[in-house]
Design a protein around this motif. Sequence first.
Motif, mmCIF file in Angstrom:
data_model
loop_
_atom_site.group_PDB
_atom_site.id
_atom_site.type_symbol
_atom_site.label_atom_id
_atom_site.label_comp_id
_atom_site.label_asym_id
_atom_site.label_seq_id
_atom_site.Cartn_x
_atom_site.Cartn_y
_atom_site.Cartn_z
ATOM 1 N N PHE A 1 14.942 -33.271 12.086
ATOM 2 C CA PHE A 1 13.817 -33.044 13.174
ATOM 3 C C PHE A 1 15.300 -33.721 14.534
ATOM 4 O O PHE A 1 15.478 -32.446 15.059
ATOM 5 N N ALA A 2 15.887 -34.978 14.282
ATOM 6 C CA ALA A 2 15.985 -35.159 15.205
ATOM 7 C C ALA A 2 17.493 -34.558 15.467
ATOM 8 O O ALA A 2 18.321 -34.366 16.188
ATOM 9 N N LEU B 1 10.477 -38.127 20.138
ATOM 10 C CA LEU B 1 10.096 -38.562 18.747
ATOM 11 C C LEU B 1 8.818 -39.625 18.980
ATOM 12 O O LEU B 1 7.892 -39.876 17.513
ATOM 13 N N TYR C 1 8.479 -28.601 16.642
ATOM 14 C CA TYR C 1 8.236 -29.884 15.889
ATOM 15 C C TYR C 1 7.026 -28.842 14.892
ATOM 16 O O TYR C 1 7.279 -28.575 13.900
ATOM 17 N N GLN D 1 12.154 -37.520 10.487
ATOM 18 C CA GLN D 1 12.312 -37.481 10.975
ATOM 19 C C GLN D 1 14.166 -37.292 11.885
ATOM 20 O O GLN D 1 14.590 -36.603 13.135
ATOM 21 N N GLU E 1 15.040 -37.564 23.444
ATOM 22 C CA GLU E 1 15.431 -38.079 21.969
ATOM 23 C C GLU E 1 13.982 -38.713 21.833
ATOM 24 O O GLU E 1 13.349 -38.513 20.960
ATOM 25 N N LEU F 1 5.846 -37.553 18.857
ATOM 26 C CA LEU F 1 5.500 -36.980 17.531
ATOM 27 C C LEU F 1 4.351 -38.509 16.718
ATOM 28 O O LEU F 1 4.065 -38.179 15.573
ATOM 29 N N MET G 1 17.025 -31.354 16.828
ATOM 30 C CA MET G 1 16.993 -31.538 18.528
ATOM 31 C C MET G 1 18.482 -31.460 19.247
ATOM 32 O O MET G 1 18.641 -31.452 20.418
ATOM 33 N N ARG G 2 18.929 -32.843 19.330
ATOM 34 C CA ARG G 2 20.770 -32.706 19.581
ATOM 35 C C ARG G 2 21.157 -31.678 19.378
ATOM 36 O O ARG G 2 22.196 -31.615 20.699
#
Lengths: 170, 189
Positions: free
Chosen positions: B14-15, A38, B51, B11, A34, A41, B18-19
Amino acid sequence: MTPHDPDREHDALARWTAQVLERQPALKAPRTLEDRVLAALDGPAPTPWWRQSIFRWPPAARIGFIVASMACLWLSVVVWTFPEFAGAVSATPMTVSALPGFAPVRLLVDTVSALQTTSSIVARAVPLSWWYGGFGLVVATYAMVFGLGAFGYRTFRRPPSLLPGTGPCP
Amino acid sequence: VQKPPTGTVTQAEFAAFMRAYQDMVYSTAVRLTASDAHAEDIAQEVFLKAYAQFAMLRDNPAAGGWLRTVATNLSLNHLSRYRKRWRFFSELANEDESGETIDLLLRPDRARDGLLEDLAAGHRAARIEAHLAALPDHQRVPIVLFHFEGLPYEDIAALLGVSIAKLKTDLHRGRAELARRCLKEGLDR
């Protein structure tokens, strides 16, 4: 003794594999993933294509590069094979060779010409049997190294990866 | 900086996305490539692509399938790019020991050397993953695509560029080898 039935055996093996693998839980993604995504990005712009591997270049650039390389190769072969071409360029009148930008070309042609002369002298001096012997030696060495590589890979190859928390495979 | 998706995306949003999917994406990649380092790179690339498409994927129930497909394709690209050179070596001298293995599976009173009944489930799963990872690419990849990704023979053969007959042979040999390794450790139930 059980009679040999390939279909039954294949089905049994497929069923067994399905049973074992369907119970496998999803593997945990590393905690760093993760953060890596990030950070990417937020990070700097990606490397431009011309600084990446040729396999990532746009198709047109790849084709252009290959064509240019082939042209250079062809020119080298022409200069090498037909000495009169190099001679003709070397003998170009001073008026032309004095043009701006011509000197590097002339230097290149002279160098190629000198190399060609040297190599033809060497080629004439070395007996033909030596050339055959040398070629045979190169082929034999290549085959030996290839064979050793194959043997080493098969003998010492470790599993491609061991998943976290697992020991070496027996 | 990556191309931002259409619309405003935080963010944190999106996190969270992702998780929800990272284990699935990573599992697909690590099982196909048999390399945790490469799988992490591939998973990162999958999420960077996600993304760029986040506006489309955000509330889409098919997002999981999209991510899985991208992870599969990137993993197969990786294998064909970096491992083609090793294929010759990998396929050398792969003895077919499937007959013996199948006999063991079919025998009702098959030997269970060192019964590992008390083996913790997590450890057992990890050992099976390790045995799967140890299979050569041409056996492991069809097994993963068939048993984990649920793809039909035709799709797998097309993805791998092999005939269905070759695919079935590789699948059978891979299953037999996996079974042989697992039986050896009593991991068969």
